[in-house]
Write a protein that holds these residues in place. Structure first.
Motif, PDB file in Angstrom:
ATOM      1  N   SER A  85       0.914  -1.072   0.075  1.00  0.00           N
ATOM      2  CA  SER A  85       0.188  -0.045   0.024  1.00  0.00           C
ATOM      3  C   SER A  85       0.643   1.270   0.005  1.00  0.00           C
ATOM      4  N   ALA A  86       1.911   1.412   0.684  1.00  0.00           N
ATOM      5  CA  ALA A  86       2.815   2.382   0.898  1.00  0.00           C
ATOM      6  C   ALA A  86       3.611   2.704  -0.479  1.00  0.00           C
ATOM      7  N   ASP A  87       3.976   1.494  -1.093  1.00  0.00           N
ATOM      8  CA  ASP A  87       4.702   1.457  -2.450  1.00  0.00           C
ATOM      9  C   ASP A  87       3.594   1.953  -3.550  1.00  0.00           C
ATOM     10  N   GLY A  88       2.470   2.154  -3.219  1.00  0.00           N
ATOM     11  CA  GLY A  88       1.565   2.615  -4.454  1.00  0.00           C
ATOM     12  C   GLY A  88       0.899   1.457  -5.199  1.00  0.00           C
ATOM     13  N   TRP A  89       0.685   0.246  -4.583  1.00  0.00           N
ATOM     14  CA  TRP A  89       0.008  -0.845  -5.141  1.00  0.00           C
ATOM     15  C   TRP A  89      -1.473  -0.599  -4.929  1.00  0.00           C
TER      16      TRP A  89
ATOM     17  N   ASP B 135       2.495   0.393 -13.386  1.00  0.00           N
ATOM     18  CA  ASP B 135       3.854   0.413 -14.035  1.00  0.00           C
ATOM     19  C   ASP B 135       4.624  -1.043 -13.858  1.00  0.00           C
ATOM     20  N   THR B 136       3.708  -1.822 -13.630  1.00  0.00           N
ATOM     21  CA  THR B 136       4.520  -3.372 -13.508  1.00  0.00           C
ATOM     22  C   THR B 136       3.359  -4.255 -14.266  1.00  0.00           C
TER      23      THR B 136
END
Length: 82
Positions: A29-33, A55-56
């Motif tokens: 969640s913190a990494d933008g998922w 972006d993945t």
């Protein structure tokens, strides 16, 4: 021989990934998922959360088990789906 080298490379990649910091719902969640999907089981003891990031090219799935007889009570296992 070639098969053995491929197996060794795969094992090395898995062991290297295991040595890194484990994936957690909080870290994702913190990494933008973003949450792409969620499901719970009929007995309400476990859940699956599917994460995506624009972006993945792969998804991350987290399996979460709730068990009041264990310590810790919540067990989370997150892994990449390629």
């Amino acid at each position: 021989m070639r098969w053995c080298l491929s197996l060794a490379a795969c094992l090395g990649a898995v062991l290297g990934a295991a040595a890194a910091e484990p994936l957690t719902v909080e870290r994702l969640s913190a990494d933008g998922w973003e949450i792409a999907g969620y499901t719970g089981t009929f007995d309400n003891r476990s859940s699956l959360i599917l994460f995506r990031r624009k972006d993945t090219r792969y998804l991350v799935q987290c399996s979460i088990l709730y068990d009041v007889t264990r310590n810790p009570r919540v067990i989370t296992n997150c892994y990449e789906l390629h």
